[in-house]
Scaffold this motif. Structure first.
Motif, PDB file in Angstrom:
ATOM      1  N   ARG A   1       0.872  -0.906  -0.017  1.00  0.00           N
ATOM      2  CA  ARG A   1       0.183   0.060   0.013  1.00  0.00           C
ATOM      3  C   ARG A   1       0.972   1.568  -0.361  1.00  0.00           C
ATOM      4  N   LEU A   2       2.266   1.167   0.661  1.00  0.00           N
ATOM      5  CA  LEU A   2       3.183   2.665   0.922  1.00  0.00           C
ATOM      6  C   LEU A   2       3.121   2.965  -0.763  1.00  0.00           C
ATOM      7  N   THR A   3       4.248   1.739  -1.264  1.00  0.00           N
ATOM      8  CA  THR A   3       4.829   1.674  -2.577  1.00  0.00           C
ATOM      9  C   THR A   3       3.704   2.083  -3.366  1.00  0.00           C
ATOM     10  N   SER A   4       2.120   2.206  -3.558  1.00  0.00           N
ATOM     11  CA  SER A   4       2.001   2.532  -4.433  1.00  0.00           C
ATOM     12  C   SER A   4       1.393   3.707  -4.182  1.00  0.00           C
ATOM     13  N   ARG A   5       1.569   4.242  -2.905  1.00  0.00           N
ATOM     14  CA  ARG A   5       0.844   5.894  -3.259  1.00  0.00           C
ATOM     15  C   ARG A   5       2.386   6.674  -2.519  1.00  0.00           C
ATOM     16  N   HIS A   6       3.519   6.588  -2.322  1.00  0.00           N
ATOM     17  CA  HIS A   6       4.508   6.943  -1.566  1.00  0.00           C
ATOM     18  C   HIS A   6       5.899   7.000  -2.561  1.00  0.00           C
ATOM     19  N   PRO A   7       6.571   7.631  -2.803  1.00  0.00           N
ATOM     20  CA  PRO A   7       8.691   6.986  -3.194  1.00  0.00           C
ATOM     21  C   PRO A   7       8.810   6.571  -2.314  1.00  0.00           C
ATOM     22  N   GLU A   8       9.715   6.241  -2.949  1.00  0.00           N
ATOM     23  CA  GLU A   8      10.725   5.134  -2.373  1.00  0.00           C
ATOM     24  C   GLU A   8      11.215   5.721  -0.892  1.00  0.00           C
TER      25      GLU A   8
ATOM     26  N   PRO B   1      -3.319 -16.991   1.363  1.00  0.00           N
ATOM     27  CA  PRO B   1      -4.473 -17.581   1.802  1.00  0.00           C
ATOM     28  C   PRO B   1      -4.927 -18.238   0.509  1.00  0.00           C
ATOM     29  N   ASP B   2      -5.442 -19.680   0.648  1.00  0.00           N
ATOM     30  CA  ASP B   2      -5.573 -20.296  -0.988  1.00  0.00           C
ATOM     31  C   ASP B   2      -6.145 -20.160  -0.972  1.00  0.00           C
ATOM     32  N   ASP B   3      -5.660 -19.194  -2.418  1.00  0.00           N
ATOM     33  CA  ASP B   3      -6.671 -18.828  -3.848  1.00  0.00           C
ATOM     34  C   ASP B   3      -5.878 -17.764  -3.837  1.00  0.00           C
ATOM     35  N   ALA B   4      -5.863 -17.205  -5.154  1.00  0.00           N
ATOM     36  CA  ALA B   4      -5.082 -16.461  -6.662  1.00  0.00           C
ATOM     37  C   ALA B   4      -5.097 -15.478  -5.967  1.00  0.00           C
ATOM     38  N   GLN B   5      -6.499 -14.615  -5.619  1.00  0.00           N
ATOM     39  CA  GLN B   5      -6.500 -13.549  -4.843  1.00  0.00           C
ATOM     40  C   GLN B   5      -4.983 -13.708  -3.937  1.00  0.00           C
ATOM     41  N   GLY B   6      -5.194 -14.305  -2.917  1.00  0.00           N
ATOM     42  CA  GLY B   6      -4.148 -14.189  -1.562  1.00  0.00           C
ATOM     43  C   GLY B   6      -3.115 -14.382  -2.266  1.00  0.00           C
ATOM     44  N   LEU B   7      -2.907 -15.420  -3.030  1.00  0.00           N
ATOM     45  CA  LEU B   7      -0.845 -15.169  -3.165  1.00  0.00           C
ATOM     46  C   LEU B   7      -0.695 -14.041  -4.139  1.00  0.00           C
ATOM     47  N   LYS B   8      -1.354 -13.781  -4.929  1.00  0.00           N
ATOM     48  CA  LYS B   8      -1.181 -12.543  -5.490  1.00  0.00           C
ATOM     49  C   LYS B   8      -0.579 -11.438  -4.486  1.00  0.00           C
TER      50      LYS B   8
ATOM     51  N   ALA C   1       0.078 -12.196  -1.469  1.00  0.00           N
ATOM     52  CA  ALA C   1       0.942 -12.244  -0.648  1.00  0.00           C
ATOM     53  C   ALA C   1       2.622 -12.041  -0.929  1.00  0.00           C
ATOM     54  N   ARG C   2       3.036 -12.606  -2.881  1.00  0.00           N
ATOM     55  CA  ARG C   2       3.596 -12.309  -3.536  1.00  0.00           C
ATOM     56  C   ARG C   2       4.666 -11.040  -3.766  1.00  0.00           C
ATOM     57  N   ASP C   3       2.367  -9.983  -4.081  1.00  0.00           N
ATOM     58  CA  ASP C   3       3.683  -7.930  -3.788  1.00  0.00           C
ATOM     59  C   ASP C   3       3.908  -7.945  -2.938  1.00  0.00           C
ATOM     60  N   GLU C   4       3.134  -8.408  -1.599  1.00  0.00           N
ATOM     61  CA  GLU C   4       3.899  -7.438  -0.710  1.00  0.00           C
ATOM     62  C   GLU C   4       5.676  -8.201  -0.047  1.00  0.00           C
ATOM     63  N   HIS C   5       5.807  -9.095  -0.384  1.00  0.00           N
ATOM     64  CA  HIS C   5       7.302  -9.262  -0.562  1.00  0.00           C
ATOM     65  C   HIS C   5       8.343  -9.038  -2.037  1.00  0.00           C
ATOM     66  N   GLU C   6       7.806  -8.441  -2.842  1.00  0.00           N
ATOM     67  CA  GLU C   6       8.347  -7.923  -3.487  1.00  0.00           C
ATOM     68  C   GLU C   6       8.510  -6.758  -2.449  1.00  0.00           C
ATOM     69  N   ALA C   7       7.448  -5.432  -2.427  1.00  0.00           N
ATOM     70  CA  ALA C   7       7.425  -4.915  -1.830  1.00  0.00           C
ATOM     71  C   ALA C   7       8.404  -4.701  -0.731  1.00  0.00           C
TER      72      ALA C   7
ATOM     73  N   ARG D   1      -0.754 -20.879   0.364  1.00  0.00           N
ATOM     74  CA  ARG D   1       0.146 -21.171   0.101  1.00  0.00           C
ATOM     75  C   ARG D   1       1.356 -20.266  -0.417  1.00  0.00           C
ATOM     76  N   GLY D   2       1.444 -20.845   1.147  1.00  0.00           N
ATOM     77  CA  GLY D   2       3.152 -20.012   1.542  1.00  0.00           C
ATOM     78  C   GLY D   2       3.153 -18.523   1.442  1.00  0.00           C
ATOM     79  N   GLY D   3       4.054 -17.972   1.774  1.00  0.00           N
ATOM     80  CA  GLY D   3       3.414 -16.334   2.407  1.00  0.00           C
ATOM     81  C   GLY D   3       5.452 -15.853   2.488  1.00  0.00           C
ATOM     82  N   THR D   4       5.345 -14.882   3.039  1.00  0.00           N
ATOM     83  CA  THR D   4       6.552 -13.863   3.274  1.00  0.00           C
ATOM     84  C   THR D   4       6.771 -13.577   4.242  1.00  0.00           C
ATOM     85  N   VAL D   5       8.245 -14.513   5.165  1.00  0.00           N
ATOM     86  CA  VAL D   5       8.872 -14.487   5.932  1.00  0.00           C
ATOM     87  C   VAL D   5      10.334 -13.498   6.406  1.00  0.00           C
ATOM     88  N   LEU D   6       9.541 -12.573   7.683  1.00  0.00           N
ATOM     89  CA  LEU D   6      10.874 -11.963   8.386  1.00  0.00           C
ATOM     90  C   LEU D   6      11.262 -12.790   9.473  1.00  0.00           C
ATOM     91  N   GLU D   7      12.526 -13.191   9.532  1.00  0.00           N
ATOM     92  CA  GLU D   7      12.546 -13.758  10.736  1.00  0.00           C
ATOM     93  C   GLU D   7      13.400 -12.496  12.361  1.00  0.00           C
TER      94      GLU D   7
END
Length: 499
Positions: free
Chosen positions: A77-84, A122-129, A131-137, A158-164
């Protein structure tokens, strides 16, 4: 509805309000307020914290207690609204807040559990997209996240992005330690002291509901949403209510999880007297804009029963948070306050890191210091999408307000008291009246919010009157619980106001 953290704790004792002046008044005894009070007290300033209810009574005492830099889909959400540059400043602010708090907890023996944080699909295409978008952001924002296809949990995903190496805690353990620290530095914490007004901005005077007043150099509003309308923050914030349940469950996953798409599901474990607890949260909505708050709790219960069979519910509660129109907290001097009144709001459910960052920022401003990341966040430039967000938010306010007015107009005042635990809004003449029966006591109040006159809705989970406009909440007998309102609801008898 009492949170796992508040249950069984005695309210923190109040200091007396002695004298009529100090250097700084902090309004609100949650994390932001107590942190700011501690930092200012350590610098040698005389500080008084004024809390309308009890320490931790509102958001901090009802949070899920996650101290994480990975925050759901925040970076998408931040990336879509603000500069890096601003997104990275947000990360720096939260990192400094997190590390300050972890050091404080270690020094003051506040228990903390280290856990990986996960934004899962979550186990659907919308959820996977999502989560993947958040991983990249999150990667672009400088966080060392990794993608995991399979997580050790019993529910479909369908997996997720993890921060240890993130953290979780009991927020009331933290507040109790902060109270002791503030008092050790000479600060005072006064509970049961509701602020209603701040006047004379060149030399602020804080006026309380009971008629007392205190003069000071600076006022810091750490009240969730500002209780002063200067700056029109109520029109730039969206109040959200979300739910949580605690269960006895020895096999709770040792992960701090949040779904990337709705309906939101939050998962974490916690130490408990019986061993370990499982905390399930989510299913939020805009305050006052739902047919049944209990239905949200029941959806969480059904989900838990399906995927964590045998879990035994021990607590259920809810909390209120505020989201700014562009996703960045509002922290700093209130407009037209001559540098005397400061505000911190809009954490969007991530107050443990943002609240500490806000306290560091405000303290630096008062003491004429500078924080590099704060300068970048203060001078944020939002993209057109965010600039239009207040229009959307206030259009929703207008539609909701009109709907509640029409609903009340179609109903007369109930001829018989509502059933136990319920409330109804009708009209007595031209004024909407809310009638409720709770714990055998029937009470009628004027069902117009004392902030800006919104017609109130009955909250069937927490037995409260909630405003669908800007999130103010009132008890069945009309006392203010939270939100921008500062005055109680007038009581109504059969023929008008009660004495």
């Amino acid at each position: 509805m009492t949170s796992l953290w508040l249950d069984g704790r005695e309210p923190i004792r109040s200091d007396s309000l002695e004298g009529d002046s100090c250097d700084d008044v902090v309004v609100g005894a949650g994390l932001t307020g107590l942190m700011t009070a501690l930092l200012l007290s350590r610098s040698g300033r005389g500080v008084v914290v004024l809390e309308a209810r009890e320490v931790g009574a509102v958001t901090t005492g009802n949070t899920t207690g996650k101290l994480s830099l990975l925050q759901g889909t925040k970076y998408t959400r931040l990336t879509s609204r603000h500069p890096e540059s601003l997104v990275r400043a947000y990360v720096e602010a939260n990192l400094e807040g997190q590390q300050w708090l972890l050091r404080y907890c270690e020094e003051h023996d506040v228990p903390v559990q280290r856990r990986p944080a996960v934004t899962y699909a979550p186990d659907d295409a919308q959820g996977l997209k999502a989560a993947r978008d958040e991983h990249e952001a999150a990667t672009a924002a400088g966080l060392g996240v990794r993608w995991a296809d399979d997580l050790d949990v019993p529910f479909p995903h369908r997996g997720g992005t993890v921060l240890e190496d993130q953290a979780q805690l009991d927020p009331m353990d933290l507040l109790e330690a902060l109270v002791e620290s503030v008092r050790a530095e000479g600060g005072r914490i006064v509970t049961g002291a509701r602020v209603q007004h701040v006047s004379r901005l060149r030399s602020p005077t804080v006026r309380l509901e009971d008629g007392r007043s205190i003069r000071c150099e600076h006022v810091i509003l750490a009240t969730g949403t500002p209780i002063l309308d200067r700056g029109l923050y109520f029109a730039k914030l969206e109040p959200g209510r979300s739910y949580a349940l605690a269960y006895d469950y020895p096999d709770a996953p040792e992960l701090m999880m949040l779904s990337a798409s709705g309906p939101t599901r939050s998962v974490r474990d916690a130490p408990a007297t019986s061993g370990r607890a499982l905390l399930i949260g989510g299913d939020g909505h805009v305050v006052g804009r739902t047919r049944s708050e209990r239905a949200h709790l029941n959806r969480l219960r059904d989900w838990t029963a399906e995927y964590f069979p045998g879990a035994v519910e021990t607590h259920h509660w809810s909390a209120q948070d505020y989201t700014s129109h562009d996703g960045v907290p509002y922290v700093g001097g209130m407009p037209r306050s001559l540098g005397k009144v400061y505000v911190a709001t809009g954490y969007a459910k991530w107050g443990l890191t943002n609240g500490v960052a806000a306290a560091l920022d405000i303290t630096a401003q008062i003491l004429d210091g500078r924080l590099r990341w704060a300068d970048r966040m203060h001078h944020r430039v939002t993209r057109p999408r965010s600039a239009l967000e207040p229009v959307r938010m206030n259009a929703g306010v207008a539609v909701s307000g009109l709907q509640h007015v029409l609903d009340a107009a179609l109903r007369g005042r109930p001829e018989t008291p509502p059933k136990e635990g319920t409330g109804e809004v009708g009209r007595s003449g031209v004024v909407p009246v809310g009638v409720s029966t709770v714990n055998g006591r029937t009470c009628a109040v004027q069902a117009l919010c004392t902030h800006l006159g919104g017609v109130l809705a009955w909250n069937d989970a927490e037995k409260s009157w909630d405003c669908p406009l800007h999130g103010s909440r009132f008890s069945p007998t009309g006392e203010v619980l939270e939100g921008p309102a500062t005055r109680a609801l007038p009581r109504r008898g059969p023929d008008g106001p009660t004495p």
